[in-house]
Design an enzyme around this catalytic site. Structure first.
Site, PDB file in Angstrom:
ATOM      1  N   GLY A 147       0.817  -1.208   0.000  1.00 58.08           N
ATOM      2  CA  GLY A 147       0.000   0.000   0.000  1.00 58.08           C
ATOM      3  C   GLY A 147       0.846   1.251   0.000  1.00 58.08           C
ATOM      4  N   CYS A 148       0.326   2.316  -0.577  1.00 60.56           N
ATOM      5  CA  CYS A 148       0.924   3.647  -0.568  1.00 60.56           C
ATOM      6  C   CYS A 148       2.365   3.587  -1.085  1.00 60.56           C
ATOM      7  CB  CYS A 148       0.831   4.230   0.840  1.00 60.56           C
ATOM      8  SG  CYS A 148       0.867   6.024   0.863  1.00 60.56           S
ATOM      9  N   SER A 149       3.352   4.105  -0.339  1.00 61.81           N
ATOM     10  CA  SER A 149       4.736   4.077  -0.827  1.00 61.81           C
ATOM     11  C   SER A 149       5.260   2.654  -0.909  1.00 61.81           C
ATOM     12  CB  SER A 149       5.643   4.920   0.070  1.00 61.81           C
ATOM     13  OG  SER A 149       5.654   4.418   1.390  1.00 61.81           O
TER      14      SER A 149
END
Length: 562
Positions: A291-293
């Site tokens: 998820g995300c970075s």
């Protein structure tokens, strides 16, 4: 209190171009506004006259200025019935209205105008009467009702933040939470520890498991236990209860001496973790979720493995992750400049790391109403404790970011590396997601301010995968992920015809979707299980001879503070 929890949970910290935002970018936007204002005195006079007319109407009780229906700051009845309070509110709203009209008439290009709007809103939000005791009727009533005790408690809260929270207003009451006791309690063990990461294997909860395991790659500025907050909202437990062999990476919190850790180092660590998972489970494939970075890292990992013709990667899940960013995706994106990115890089290289609490503080001031002034009112003016909410506890438990990794993330943003097939070299190869053919599951969140869902949808066009599924969760950033079964408000959107190729744009996709009541987790789990291979007897022990169990989950690295 529920409102505070929800607003803050929608605005959790995340890596992105904003890590390159500098004070010079903000001051530069102010300077442009002042320069443009001074260049046309006649226009300034016109707006001053309009403001003066509004003030006269307010003083004579003839003003019809009202707050926006969604503005929660002026809900107390005193703002309507007390003439002094009502006049104070209208003065503030007149300034807000006047500033908006003034900026619209400035002769600026659209990017500069966006910068001007954002900075002026930050300033005007800061001078709202509700941020002071004299201008907040709810705080005044609380002071009277409590016999002044609310003011004393507010002063104590402010003192505690000055001493223990580096002067930043607290968003969460951390006292009720303890890692391993009521947060991150799923049983497991660290089965590999390196300088950069720990690999945690969780104990199966079913008699049989799917033969292909799942490895989760978390973001580098947040700790991995977001995947295992509590039993009822634990992604880890949900996977285990559905027969998935579950592994999660836990990143080491870098110090100044480890500021040289870059994307290549993190990708090598991910590959090392995947190889360990393969050897422990005996599987020739490892499914990955991120998820995300962590999703950007997983995409880089997938590109590198494809370039190396390494077929260990199975199915890939990317949650609330932007691989094709555009400057206007987020409200503050317009503030980021080329010069600001260079300055941010130089400062980071000098320090070695960007402190986690500095990142959190900077991020909070980009959404001051939600992440600063709400808490100033609640904690200081009303004398209330901030909410004791597990998502906010995790969000406040940030980690440092190595300067080299920050530089690589900014390079990805500047060059649009994931969109340019074979043109940008990083991690010892030329990035090309079109060579990645893994089955792909991508998740976005309807109200996500950090990784807007239409930006996450662009990722569907980047990979060479023939099997791509996109799901839109009815929530914000981390809440889009932490949306377990049982939430009566939960719903998600999927394409009606699952066999149809995803359309080119997010708007086209949305027209062909259906709304589904409930959590998206069961839908995703069916997708993962379909790519999990055959079932086999669950292992009796964690690890193996080469990878012996070390410390119990969630491990040692999550205990480290900034």
């Amino acid at each position: 209190m529920a409102k505070l929890e929800d607003e803050a949970a929608q605005s959790t910290s995340a890596l992105g171009p904003l890590v390159g935002l500098t004070r010079e970018d903000i001051f530069g936007a102010v300077a442009v506004m002042l320069r443009e204002t001074a260049s046309d005195p006649q226009r300034l006079m016109k707006h001053s006259q309009a403001m003066g007319q509004d003030m006269i109407k307010i003083m004579t009780g003839q003003s019809d200025i009202e707050p926006h229906p969604k503005d929660k700051r002026f809900q107390d009845p005193a703002w309507q019935y007390n003439p002094f309070m009502r006049a104070g509110m209208q003065y503030y709203l007149a300034v807000q209205k006047g500033a908006s009209k003034w900026i619209e008439e400035l002769e600026l290009d659209e990017l500069e105008k966006d910068r001007a709007r954002f900075v002026s809103n930050m300033i005007i939000d800061g001078i709202a009467p509700t941020n002071t005791l004299i201008g907040n009727p709810s705080a005044q009533k609380m002071a009277i009702t409590s016999g002044g005790l609310s003011l004393i408690k507010g002063l104590k809260n402010a003192y505690d933040d000055m001493v223990h929270n580096k002067g930043m207003v607290s968003q969460v009451d951390k006292r009720p939470f303890k890692l391993g006791e009521n947060i991150a309690t799923t049983k497991g063990s660290v089965v590999l520890r390196t300088e950069m990461m720990e690999l945690v294997q969780y104990a199966p909860t079913t008699d049989e498991v799917y033969e292909i395991p799942q490895l989760t790659i978390p973001p580098q500025i947040n700790k991995m236990y977001i995947n295992d907050l509590s039993p009822e909202k634990s992604v880890v437990k949900y996977q285990l209860d559905n027969g998935i062999q579950t592994f999660v990476i836990s990143w080491k919190n870098p110090t100044k001496e480890q500021g040289h850790w870059d994307m290549a180092d993190y990708v090598r660590s991910c590959r090392e973790a995947m190889e360990a998972v393969s050897k422990i489970t005996g599987s020739k494939k490892v499914n990955v979720s991120a998820g995300c970075s962590g999703g950007q890292t997983a995409a880089m990992l997938a590109s590198k493995m494809a370039a190396d013709k390494d077929d260990l990667l199975g199915a890939l899940t990317l949650m609330v992750c932007v691989l094709h960013p555009k400057q206007n995706d987020i409200e503050a994106g317009s503030l980021v400049s080329e010069n600001g990115l260079k300055l941010a890089r130089r400062r980071a290289e000098k320090k070695g790391v960007i402190k986690g609490d500095d990142l959190a503080r900077g991020f909070a001031w980009l959404r001051p109403n939600d992440l600063v002034w709400n808490y100033v009112i609640n904690n200081y003016l009303l004398g209330q404790d901030p909410p004791a909410f597990d998502v906010l506890f995790w969000n406040a438990d940030a980690t440092n970011l190595s300067a080299a990794l920050m530089g690589d993330f900014l390079t990805v943003f500047e060059t649009l590396a994931f969109t340019r097939k074979g043109e940008v070299e990083m991690v010892d190869h030329k990035i090309d997601l079109s060579k990645v053919t893994s089955d792909l599951f991508i998740l976005g969140g309807v109200t996500d301010h950090i990784t807007p869902w239409k930006a996450t949808y662009r990722s569907t066009r980047l990979f060479g995968s023939k099997d791509v599924t996109y799901v839109l969760s009815q929530s914000g950033h981390m809440q889009a992920i932490l949306n377990p079964p049982g939430n009566p408000k939960a719903k998600y959107y999927v394409q009606k015809d699952a066999n149809k190729k995803l359309p080119e744009t997010a708007d086209e996709w949305l027209k062909g979707t259906e709304e589904v009541a409930g959590s998206w987790w069961p839908f995703w789990m069916e997708w993962v299980q379909a790519r999990g291979g055959d079932k086999k007897k669950a292992p009796a022990k964690l690890g193996n001879k080469e990878y012996q169990p070390l410390d119990p989950a969630p491990g040692l690295y999550v205990m480290e503070a900034c």
